[in-house]
Design an enzyme around this catalytic site. Structure first.
Site, PDB file in Angstrom:
ATOM      1  NE  ARG A  57     -35.295  -6.647  21.960  1.00  0.00           N
ATOM      2  CZ  ARG A  57     -35.957  -5.592  21.459  1.00  0.00           C
ATOM      3  NH1 ARG A  57     -36.255  -4.566  22.247  1.00  0.00           N
ATOM      4  NH2 ARG A  57     -36.324  -5.571  20.191  1.00  0.00           N
ATOM      5  CE1 TYR A 107     -25.732   4.127  42.115  1.00  0.00           C
ATOM      6  CE2 TYR A 107     -26.964   4.296  40.061  1.00  0.00           C
ATOM      7  CZ  TYR A 107     -26.092   3.609  40.870  1.00  0.00           C
ATOM      8  OH  TYR A 107     -25.579   2.414  40.452  1.00  0.00           O
ATOM      9  CG  ASP A 144     -33.401   6.192  42.699  1.00  0.00           C
ATOM     10  OD1 ASP A 144     -33.855   5.312  43.467  1.00  0.00           O
ATOM     11  OD2 ASP A 144     -32.316   6.075  42.098  1.00  0.00           O
ATOM     12  CE  LYS A 150     -28.056   0.425  45.535  1.00  0.00           C
ATOM     13  NZ  LYS A 150     -28.250   0.422  44.058  1.00  0.00           N
TER      14      LYS A 150
END
Length: 224
Positions: free
Chosen positions: A3, A56, A128, A153
């Site tokens: 992890r 967003y 961002d 994206k």
């Protein structure tokens, strides 16, 4: 401990950091997990966050629901405010969050002016940069401290993975990596492999997408 990272994620992190032009990158399980990790890393109860109003949608919901529940105040500002953001910075403002271009409305912010005012008050500037992309926008050259991407994206490019990235210089790495490990938002090794594949075609894809979008825009402009 898987992890905390794998050879596949470490390799991808090194490529993202190089493209961003900084020391460190962290790969997360989604774009939103990258956003949440970055905000949690630098905010605590009693702090104030300046958030761009064209952000967003899920980022706004996280601010309005979870951050509010944990005692963090959020103020939304006009994306075109520029140096005027100085008037909104409070003594407890710890983060100024940028998204340029902004989601849906695509305003381009004056990042150098905003970063300059934020740094005068020792606030961390988080950006961002998903829509600006790794290739066409270099936020660290403009004064940003932490850069985020939804790798789902443009980095992926093939609609077959969900992923986020966080990049920073050494100064801001420690709180980010601790928050990342506590949040448990780790990616799979297979997804890291797929993101590597996407990076190989990113330059070609972005050039074609740019040309296609410009062609459509010019056609629309000519319509009555």
């Amino acid at each position: 401990y898987g992890r905390y990272g794998t050879p596949s994620s470490a390799s991808l992190e090194s490529v993202i950091a190089a493209l961003e032009g900084v020391d460190h990158a962290i790969i997360t399980s989604s774009g939103l997990s990258a956003i949440v990790t970055a905000l949690v890393a630098f905010l605590k109860a009693g702090d104030h966050l300046l958030m761009v109003d064209s952000v967003y949608g899920p980022t706004r919901r996280f601010c309005d629901n979870e951050l509010k529940r944990f005692g963090v105040e959020t103020t939304y500002y006009d994306p075109l405010i520029g140096a005027g953001i100085a008037s909104l910075i409070k003594p407890n403002t710890k983060v100024v969050y940028i998204e340029s271009p902004g989601s849906l409305t695509f305003e381009v912010q004056d990042i150098p002016a905003i970063a300059k005012e934020a740094h005068k008050k020792n606030a961390v500037v988080i950006s961002d940069n998903t829509w600006g992309t790794l290739l066409y926008s270099k936020p660290f050259e403009l004064g940003v401290d932490v850069s985020i991407h939804s790798a789902t994206k443009y980095i992926s490019g093939h609609s077959d993975l969900v992923m986020g990235t966080i990049a920073c210089r050494s100064k801001h790495y420690k709180p980010l990596i601790f928050a990342y490990r506590d949040m448990g938002a780790c990616p799979s090794a297979d997804n890291c492999y797929l993101a590597h594949r996407g990076l190989h075609t990113m330059g070609v894809r972005l050039k074609q997408q740019y040309e296609n979008a410009l062609g459509i825009a010019k056609w629309l402009k000519a319509r009555p």
